[in-house]
Design an enzyme around this catalytic site. Structure first.
Site, PDB file in Angstrom:
ATOM      1  N   ALA A  69      -6.363  10.957   7.389  1.00 15.31           N
ATOM      2  CA  ALA A  69      -4.879  10.801   6.835  1.00 15.31           C
ATOM      3  C   ALA A  69      -3.847  11.277   7.959  1.00 15.31           C
ATOM      4  CB  ALA A  69      -4.891  11.903   5.562  1.00 15.31           C
ATOM      5  N   GLY A  78       0.780  -1.071   0.151  1.00 13.75           N
ATOM      6  CA  GLY A  78       0.108  -0.096   0.006  1.00 13.75           C
ATOM      7  C   GLY A  78       0.761   1.288   0.124  1.00 13.75           C
ATOM      8  N   ASP A 117      -5.989   3.371   7.724  1.00 11.27           N
ATOM      9  CA  ASP A 117      -7.227   2.874   7.782  1.00 11.27           C
ATOM     10  C   ASP A 117      -7.574   1.389   8.358  1.00 11.27           C
ATOM     11  OD1 ASP A 117      -7.782   5.373   7.562  1.00 11.27           O
ATOM     12  OD2 ASP A 117      -8.807   5.049   5.587  1.00 11.27           O
ATOM     13  N   GLU A 132     -18.892  17.606   1.897  1.00 10.02           N
ATOM     14  CA  GLU A 132     -18.173  18.172   0.846  1.00 10.02           C
ATOM     15  C   GLU A 132     -18.629  18.066  -0.648  1.00 10.02           C
ATOM     16  OE1 GLU A 132     -13.693  18.676   3.415  1.00 10.02           O
ATOM     17  OE2 GLU A 132     -14.054  16.917   2.044  1.00 10.02           O
ATOM     18  N   GLY A 181      -0.662   4.228  -0.025  1.00  6.84           N
ATOM     19  CA  GLY A 181      -1.295   5.493   0.383  1.00  6.84           C
ATOM     20  C   GLY A 181      -0.371   6.458   1.629  1.00  6.84           C
ATOM     21  N   PHE A 182      -1.286   6.985   2.225  1.00  6.85           N
ATOM     22  CA  PHE A 182      -0.640   7.817   3.176  1.00  6.85           C
ATOM     23  C   PHE A 182       0.291   6.960   4.334  1.00  6.85           C
ATOM     24  CE2 PHE A 182      -3.999  10.613   2.287  1.00  6.85           C
ATOM     25  CZ  PHE A 182      -3.320  11.920   1.856  1.00  6.85           C
TER      26      PHE A 182
HETATM   27  C1  LIG Z   1     -13.296  10.528  -0.300  1.00  8.58           C
HETATM   28  C2  LIG Z   1     -12.487  10.655   0.861  1.00  8.58           C
HETATM   29  C3  LIG Z   1     -12.265  11.896   1.568  1.00  8.58           C
HETATM   30  C4  LIG Z   1     -11.417  11.894   2.768  1.00  8.58           C
HETATM   31  N1  LIG Z   1     -11.251  13.092   3.188  1.00  8.58           N
HETATM   32  C5  LIG Z   1     -10.464  13.206   4.156  1.00  8.58           C
HETATM   33  C6  LIG Z   1     -10.152  14.349   4.896  1.00  8.58           C
HETATM   34  O1  LIG Z   1     -10.583  15.456   4.378  1.00  8.58           O
HETATM   35  N2  LIG Z   1      -9.089  14.583   5.913  1.00  8.58           N
HETATM   36  C7  LIG Z   1      -8.660  13.306   6.270  1.00  8.58           C
HETATM   37  O2  LIG Z   1      -7.686  13.512   7.128  1.00  8.58           O
HETATM   38  N3  LIG Z   1      -8.768  12.191   5.534  1.00  8.58           N
HETATM   39  C8  LIG Z   1      -9.789  12.225   4.714  1.00  8.58           C
HETATM   40  N4  LIG Z   1     -10.187  10.510   4.317  1.00  8.58           N
HETATM   41  C9  LIG Z   1      -9.681   9.646   4.751  1.00  8.58           C
HETATM   42  C10 LIG Z   1      -8.098   9.252   4.535  1.00  8.58           C
HETATM   43  O3  LIG Z   1      -7.947   9.640   2.999  1.00  8.58           O
HETATM   44  C11 LIG Z   1      -7.841   7.985   4.807  1.00  8.58           C
HETATM   45  O4  LIG Z   1      -7.668   7.952   6.377  1.00  8.58           O
HETATM   46  C12 LIG Z   1      -6.338   7.749   4.366  1.00  8.58           C
HETATM   47  O5  LIG Z   1      -6.208   7.817   3.135  1.00  8.58           O
HETATM   48  C13 LIG Z   1      -5.647   6.465   4.829  1.00  8.58           C
HETATM   49  O6  LIG Z   1      -4.515   6.149   4.563  1.00  8.58           O
HETATM   50  P1  LIG Z   1      -3.952   4.535   4.471  1.00  8.58           P
HETATM   51  O7  LIG Z   1      -2.695   4.686   3.827  1.00  8.58           O
HETATM   52  O8  LIG Z   1      -4.374   3.720   5.277  1.00  8.58           O
HETATM   53  O9  LIG Z   1      -4.828   4.028   3.077  1.00  8.58           O
HETATM   54  P2  LIG Z   1      -5.223   4.554   1.303  1.00  8.58           P
HETATM   55  O10 LIG Z   1      -4.738   5.691   1.245  1.00  8.58           O
HETATM   56  O11 LIG Z   1      -6.547   4.175   1.085  1.00  8.58           O
HETATM   57  O12 LIG Z   1      -3.980   3.511   0.648  1.00  8.58           O
HETATM   58  C14 LIG Z   1      -4.027   2.368   0.402  1.00  8.58           C
HETATM   59  C15 LIG Z   1      -3.241   1.929  -0.724  1.00  8.58           C
HETATM   60  O13 LIG Z   1      -3.321   0.493  -0.801  1.00  8.58           O
HETATM   61  C16 LIG Z   1      -3.304   0.191  -2.035  1.00  8.58           C
HETATM   62  N5  LIG Z   1      -3.798  -1.021  -2.115  1.00  8.58           N
HETATM   63  C17 LIG Z   1      -5.099  -1.698  -1.427  1.00  8.58           C
HETATM   64  N6  LIG Z   1      -5.302  -2.889  -1.736  1.00  8.58           N
HETATM   65  C18 LIG Z   1      -3.971  -3.250  -2.144  1.00  8.58           C
HETATM   66  C19 LIG Z   1      -3.685  -4.578  -2.691  1.00  8.58           C
HETATM   67  N7  LIG Z   1      -4.613  -5.719  -2.304  1.00  8.58           N
HETATM   68  N8  LIG Z   1      -2.595  -4.863  -3.233  1.00  8.58           N
HETATM   69  C20 LIG Z   1      -1.859  -3.807  -3.240  1.00  8.58           C
HETATM   70  N9  LIG Z   1      -2.087  -2.494  -3.235  1.00  8.58           N
HETATM   71  C21 LIG Z   1      -3.167  -2.266  -2.423  1.00  8.58           C
HETATM   72  C22 LIG Z   1      -4.288   1.309  -2.579  1.00  8.58           C
HETATM   73  O14 LIG Z   1      -4.118   1.238  -3.963  1.00  8.58           O
HETATM   74  C23 LIG Z   1      -3.735   2.319  -1.978  1.00  8.58           C
HETATM   75  O15 LIG Z   1      -2.827   3.210  -2.740  1.00  8.58           O
HETATM   76  C24 LIG Z   1     -10.614  10.759   3.059  1.00  8.58           C
HETATM   77  C25 LIG Z   1     -11.212   9.599   2.484  1.00  8.58           C
HETATM   78  C26 LIG Z   1     -11.869   9.491   1.196  1.00  8.58           C
HETATM   79  C27 LIG Z   1     -12.116   8.258   0.560  1.00  8.58           C
END
Ligand SMILES: Cc1cc2nc3c(=O)[nH]c(=O)nc-3n(C[C@H](O)[C@H](O)[C@H](O)COP(=O)(O)OP(=O)(O)OC[C@H]3O[C@@H](n4cnc5c(N)ncnc54)[C@H](O)[C@@H]3O)c2cc1C
Length: 444
Positions: free
Chosen positions: A321, A16, A305, A176, A18-19
């Protein structure tokens, strides 16, 4: 398999980008490890601004950056494009959809969450959620097409249905989306169309709890509601959706005719969490120890998350995030401490507050005990989002576009992509859109 088995450095696999995953990788830039970061997309996505892509304010490239590019200077990382489908904790191996497998010494699982329909997966077809770039462009397409079809529709009832937009879920994403849709319909589009009055569009925001932004202080929920209503959004709280079909939504006792329903309600953690062999919570999140690792699996960290983590004072760390960034960095630090033979640190969540924007110069913000709304909160919202957006190019472009939109009320990304416009064709076939009764317009 392209692993460099000759290296004696411990192999850290991060799933992953993401953040959480990205900040974990960055925090290990000086650590004596070799890292493989695997993501099914080749880009890091700034999800907090996805709603602006969905509402035609920004383009996808403004809020996404190639992971490979972000990490290009970090020599201990290699980036793989691939989907991980399984984890074998005993064999310390992750398996990819294409049949490849990778062994790890440490695993950091950061695959995030997706939307959930509370057991009504059939609603997904009629009420798309917002999680990926594809979701955002699909919502943008639906939103913009509704006006195009309505412009050529002769029947006022059908027109009304086409111009009724329902957003299910009054959390930050729902608020939003609703605010941005109302703003575009009322302030940006009116001069674009000849037959329809876009200012008469109905935008409804439905929330099951008794206030919007239920996790924010009640005072800010009230302010958000006032600002939404100021934009003409109909806010209905204490309203549960019981059915969604192609052209309607049932909310409480009422059936609302609406061709466009958008989902901003439930969240479910990535399914990969269930492959670790530990019990997950009701949202599918993996409970983790204060050091970020999983019960009985000290070499596996779950972050962002996907993790169910306590903040040090017995409360759940929220799925936002800043929390994902902090968890990612924390896992990286603990991993490096292991390698130095030091004890791991417990996670301490630094609550940086809550921010949600409603529209132009309208937002709500909580910073510790300070609660702000209106223009000041909106400026703060802009500042924070620009700060966290990855890449100078993206920051500059987004700031420029926001400045332009603020001064001119002109949002430039109103493109309907995808070929052919299926909903337009279907509406024409079913309801005679474009017939002789309809206002004259060039036939596409
Ligand atoms: C529409 C929306 C609005 C938001 N607004 C806000 C906001 O205003 N403020 C705020 O703080 N937070 C906000 N959030 C929440 C925030 O974006 C998340 O809390 C944050 O992105 C979580 O980070 P993460 O790295 O856990 O997951 P993610 O950012 O979701 O990253 C997960 C990564 O894993 C990858 N992945 C998933 N499954 C697999 C797999 N099986 N194999 C390989 N790769 C995989 C995905 O492609 C992705 O790149 C929002 C979320 C959404 C959906």
């Amino acid at each position: 398999m392209t692993e460099n088995d000759s290296s004696e450095r411990p192999h850290v696999v991060i799933v992953g980008g993401g953040f959480a995953g990205l900040y974990c990788a960055r925090s290990l830039r000086k650590a004596p490890v070799r890292i493989t970061l695997i993501d099914r997309r080749n880009f890091h996505l700034f999800q907090p601004l996805l709603y602006q892509v969905a509402t035609a304010s920004l383009s996808p490239a403004d809020i996404a950056s190639p992971i490979r590019g972000i990490l290009r200077r970090q020599e201990n990382v290699q980036v793989w494009l691939g989907e991980v489908v399984d984890v074998d904790p005993e064999a310390r191996t992750v398996h990819l959809a294409d049949g490849a497998s990778v062994r790890f010494d440490y695993l950091v699982l950061a695959t995030g969450a997706t939307h959930a329909y509370f057991g009504h997966e059939e609603w997904a077809e009629h009420a798309p959620g917002l999680k990926t770039v594809d979701d955002a462009t699909a919502i943008r397409r639906r939103f913009l097409l509704a006006f195009e079809v309505a412009e050529r529709e002769a029947d006022p009832q059908v027109q009304e249905r086409l111009l009724t937009f329902v957003i299910v879920g009054g959390g930050p994403t729902g608020v939003e989306l609703a605010g941005a849709m109302a703003e575009i319909a009322r302030r940006v589009m009116p001069t674009d169309f000849r037959s329809i009055d876009t200012t008469s569009s109905r935008i409804l925001l439905l929330e099951g709890q008794d206030r919007v932004l239920p996790t924010y202080p009640p005072k800010l929920s009230l302010k958000a509601r006032e600002q939404l209503e100021g934009l003409g959004v109909e806010v209905r709280t204490g309203t549960f959706v019981t059915d969604i079909g192609e052209d309607y939504v049932v909310a409480g006792e009422e059936r609302i005719a609406a061709s466009n329903v958008f989902w901003a309600a439930g969240v479910a953690a990535s399914k990969l969490g269930s492959r670790l062999g530990v019990e997950t919570d009701t949202a599918g999140r993996v409970p983790v120890h204060p050091d970020g690792s999983v019960e009985g699996l000290p070499n596996i960290f779950v972050v962002g998350d996907l993790a169910q983590m306590e903040d040090g004072e017995g409360r759940d760390v929220p799925g936002i995030a800043p929390a994902a960034i902090q968890m990612g960095k924390h896992a990286g630090r603990n991993l490096a401490r292991d390698l130095r033979g030091q004890a791991r640190d417990p996670f301490r969540y630094l609550d940086k507050g809550d921010l949600a924007t409603i529209g132009r110069a309208a937002a709500v913000a909580r910073l510790g005990r300070l609660k702000l709304s209106g223009f000041v909160a909106w400026i703060l919202w802009i500042f924070v989002h620009i700060l966290y957006l990855i890449g100078f190019r993206n920051r500059a472009l987004v700031l420029l576009q926001w400045g332009w939109a603020y001064l001119t009320y002109h949002w430039g990304i109103r493109l309907i992509t995808g070929d052919p416009p299926v909903r337009l064709q279907r509406a024409r076939g079913a309801e005679g859109v474009g017939s002789d009764d309809a206002p004259a317009k060039e036939d596409g």
